[in-house]
Write a protein that holds these residues in place. Structure first.
Motif, PDB file in Angstrom:
ATOM      1  N   ILE A 100       0.829  -1.208   0.000  1.00  0.00           N
ATOM      2  CA  ILE A 100       0.000   0.000   0.000  1.00  0.00           C
ATOM      3  C   ILE A 100       0.864   1.259   0.000  1.00  0.00           C
ATOM      4  O   ILE A 100       0.395   2.348  -0.327  1.00  0.00           O
ATOM      5  N   LEU A 101       2.148   1.101   0.338  1.00  0.00           N
ATOM      6  CA  LEU A 101       3.057   2.236   0.382  1.00  0.00           C
ATOM      7  C   LEU A 101       3.894   2.358  -0.883  1.00  0.00           C
ATOM      8  O   LEU A 101       4.907   3.055  -0.902  1.00  0.00           O
ATOM      9  N   THR A 102       3.497   1.658  -1.944  1.00  0.00           N
ATOM     10  CA  THR A 102       4.199   1.790  -3.215  1.00  0.00           C
ATOM     11  C   THR A 102       3.497   2.812  -4.102  1.00  0.00           C
ATOM     12  O   THR A 102       2.302   3.086  -3.928  1.00  0.00           O
ATOM     13  N   PHE A 103       4.242   3.380  -5.023  1.00  0.00           N
ATOM     14  CA  PHE A 103       3.642   4.297  -5.986  1.00  0.00           C
ATOM     15  C   PHE A 103       4.347   4.132  -7.325  1.00  0.00           C
ATOM     16  O   PHE A 103       5.570   4.226  -7.398  1.00  0.00           O
ATOM     17  N   PRO A 104       3.584   3.842  -8.387  1.00  0.00           N
ATOM     18  CA  PRO A 104       2.134   3.605  -8.381  1.00  0.00           C
ATOM     19  C   PRO A 104       1.811   2.267  -7.715  1.00  0.00           C
ATOM     20  O   PRO A 104       2.684   1.416  -7.571  1.00  0.00           O
ATOM     21  N   LEU A 105       0.559   2.134  -7.299  1.00  0.00           N
ATOM     22  CA  LEU A 105       0.146   0.917  -6.608  1.00  0.00           C
ATOM     23  C   LEU A 105       0.312  -0.298  -7.508  1.00  0.00           C
ATOM     24  O   LEU A 105       0.061  -0.232  -8.713  1.00  0.00           O
TER      25      LEU A 105
ATOM     26  N   ALA B 113      -1.636  -4.485  -3.606  1.00  0.00           N
ATOM     27  CA  ALA B 113      -2.248  -3.566  -2.657  1.00  0.00           C
ATOM     28  C   ALA B 113      -3.767  -3.578  -2.712  1.00  0.00           C
ATOM     29  O   ALA B 113      -4.429  -3.063  -1.807  1.00  0.00           O
ATOM     30  N   LEU B 114      -4.338  -4.167  -3.756  1.00  0.00           N
ATOM     31  CA  LEU B 114      -5.784  -4.071  -3.962  1.00  0.00           C
ATOM     32  C   LEU B 114      -6.572  -4.833  -2.904  1.00  0.00           C
ATOM     33  O   LEU B 114      -7.557  -4.318  -2.358  1.00  0.00           O
TER      34      LEU B 114
END
Length: 629
Positions: A538-543, A547-548
């Motif tokens: 959830i702390l990654t970008f982009p997801l 994380a879903l």
């Protein structure tokens, strides 16, 4: 305005100009700059305390101010010698000056922020000097001499009072306080309010949505939850009450929205820059990875507002937005924010970025047509810039004092190796169970954050608590985000809840009623930090796709918990609804911690069961009305 107030404003203006000038020219070394920064902070806070206090406390404030100022002037003159004497021992005059400034900043911190941090500093320093007398595992190593020990606390080489996190305060936090105050003083607050009105009418949430939007936008740049409540709450809270919201709910919505501004990029109330320094990564990496959690925070707050609006039956719409105001104020806001983001995204330091952003604020203010339309317009613009510089310097000085004291505590933890001992003790107390350690750290973060600004609370908690999470194998970034979020939440968490105190006074309602209403709004946010630890995607970008499912589980837990706290969903919640929703929360949270799919499946089925019951009741209630029609 009396003469003390004039002196206070003059000193604050001088401090703001000095810090801006140093960022451009750097006429002093970093060690000298840290000493001057601490001297300015003590001077500003001391004069302000002397202005507000009476009797013995005024004398104490003056004495501390004089002592800190004299020591600072002396240390600037011998800064190179201070650095060379590290590990050798201070001379007698240096030792006396060191004691004077340490005592002065601790007393000023106590007068400005209360007993918590000041007491921790006294305990930390007592352990630093006398910990060798404690028997057993907690015994600290002895120092060859008192003068030798003082070199760890007073040196211009990056340790003690002038080291640890003090340089971050001098080069980043102080300037960001000036940046936020300038934005607020030059009229951007009105822009935020009008944008909130526009979204409030669009989302049918009334002034509650106005509060969330305006407070979030202002909070991300001001860095002070309580100040944010005071600025926007005087507009949003009375409007919410007039539209039909209960006074307690109005105070709670403003408090929680202002709290959320501290976690919202791009600025995150300057906390992102402290975190970047701790982790040794770029600010941009912090801001990008913090974006999705911040959006989830505000999404959950808007969701519970929708529940409250539905339960209330009817909430009046917001006033129509003033698009003329939006058009007039959007450039003075976008110019500095775009400048800030541009420089940060292109690899410039945070100091360089914020200085150019401050220049953009001043430039865009002076370029407004209203500035040159009349003499009064020009005077008003200059006054707004002056007030922003003064207010920002005062806010920065208040933060600097507490950060300086935290630097002393940090040095005590490092020199005595108390940090690793504390981490080991906490791990032993938790029995190796990560979840139990998280609960203990959550409680410690909320307690240590009581009454402190976010940056100071997070810094203190990170220094003391992160090593404990590291021993349990928790990812460093996830650990810092966990601690940061709960340090932010301390402003709205009883028994202190400083933001709620201010909001409840504006709303003219009881503190405890507003505090309970605040905790209802925190249903989703209180679960969110646990996702950081157990589901780091959830702390990654982009997801990424990993994380879903965690976000879905969090949403199930959030909706279920809001049904329990608000006692309303599609319609009023019965005892059976609340029991089933409560069980759904438990199973969803258990999945977040344990990751067993059957747990999440049961949580979803329970929420579906509650939804079905609610829809059937609404259908039965609607049938007689349609038949009568």
């Amino acid at each position: 305005m009396n003469w003390i107030s004039v002196i206070a404003s003059g000193v604050a203006l001088l401090a703001a100009l000095y810090h801006l000038g140093f960022a451009f020219d750097r006429p002093f070394t970093e060690g000298e700059h840290a000493i001057i920064h601490v001297g300015f902070a003590a001077l500003i806070v001391g004069v302000d305390q002397a202005r507000r206090r009476r009797g013995a406390f005024r004398f104490l404030a003056v004495a501390c101010t004089v002592a800190a100022l004299a020591a600072s002037v002396y240390f600037v003159q011998i800064s190179e010698e201070l650095e060379l004497r590290f590990g050798i021992g201070l001379t007698m005059p240096q030792t006396v000056a060191g004691i004077a400034i340490i005592v002065a900043v601790i007393i000023l911190c106590w007068m400005e922020w209360g007993l918590i941090i000041a007491s921790l500093a006294v305990i930390g320093l007592s352990y630093f000097f006398f910990g060798d007398n404690i028997p057993g595992a907690m015994r600290a190593a002895s120092h060859p001499s008192f003068e030798y020990a003082m070199t760890f606390l007073i040196s211009s080489g990056g340790t003690g009072l002038y080291g640890q996190v003090t340089p971050i305060s001098a080069n980043i936090v102080f300037l960001f306080m000036v940046f936020g105050a300038l934005l607020a003083s030059t009229g951007v607050t009105r822009l935020f309010m009008e944008l909130g009105n526009w979204l409030g009418r669009l989302l049918k949430g009334g002034a509650a949505v106005t509060s969330v939007v305006s407070s979030a936008l202002l909070g991300t740049v001001t860095g002070a939850t309580v100040a944010n409540v005071a600025i926007t709450g005087v507009f949003t809270i009375p409007t919410m009450k007039r539209q039909g919201f209960r006074a307690e709910d109005a105070a709670a919505m403003e408090s929680v929205a202002s709290c959320g501004g501290q976690i919202l990029p791009p600025v995150m109330g300057a906390g992102a820059f402290i975190m970047a320094a701790f982790l040794g990564v770029s600010y941009v990496d912090i801001a990008l990875r913090a974006l999705v959690p911040a959006l989830l925070f505000f999404g959950s707050v808007l969701l519970v507002i929708a529940f409250i609006v539905r339960k209330s039956g009817h909430i009046e719409e917001c006033d129509p937005p003033d698009f003329r105001c939006i058009r007039g104020e959007i450039f003075p806001f976008l110019a500095p924010m775009t400048t800030l983001v541009y420089f940060l995204m292109n690899g410039y330091s945070a100091t360089t970025a914020v200085v150019f952003a401050i220049a953009a604020i001043i430039g865009s203010t002076l370029l407004r047509p209203s500035t040159w339309r009349s003499k009064s317009g020009f005077v008003n613009s200059l006054r707004a810039i002056f007030e922003g510089l003064v207010s920002g310097a005062q806010q920065g000085a208040g933060l600097a004092i507490v950060i300086v004291v935290i630097s002393l505590v940090a040095q005590s933890l490092i020199t005595t190796a108390l940090g690793p001992k504390f981490a080991s003790a906490l791990s032993g107390l938790a029995g190796g169970y990560t979840f139990l350690a998280l609960l203990l750290i959550m409680l410690a973060s909320l307690i240590l954050g009581c009454g402190l600004p976010t940056v100071a609370a997070y810094t203190m908690v990170a220094i003391m608590m992160i090593p404990a999470l590291s021993t349990l194998g928790v990812d460093a970034f996830a650990a810092h985000m966990f601690v940061y979020y709960f340090a932010v939440y301390a402003a709205v968490t009883p028994p202190v809840a400083t933001a709620v105190i201010v909001a409840s006074r504006i709303a003219e309602t009881s503190f405890w009623g507003a505090a309970w209403a605040s905790m209802r709004l925190m249903a989703g946010p209180i679960i969110l930090p646990f996702l950081f630890i157990y589901h780091g995607d959830i702390l990654t970008f982009p997801l990424n796709s990993g994380a879903l499912l965690p976000i879905f589980a969090w949403l199930v837990a959030t909706v279920s918990l809001q049904i329990v706290t608000v006692r309303h969903f599609v319609g009023p919640a019965s005892a059976l609804d609340i029991a089933a929703a409560g069980a759904s929360v438990a199973f969803a949270f258990a999945w977040i911690v344990a990751g067993a799919m059957p747990l999440l499946a049961v949580a979803v089925l329970l929420l579906a069961f509650v939804t079905t019951l609610q829809l059937r009741r609404r259908s039965r209630a609607a049938a007689p009305r349609s038949g009568a029609a």
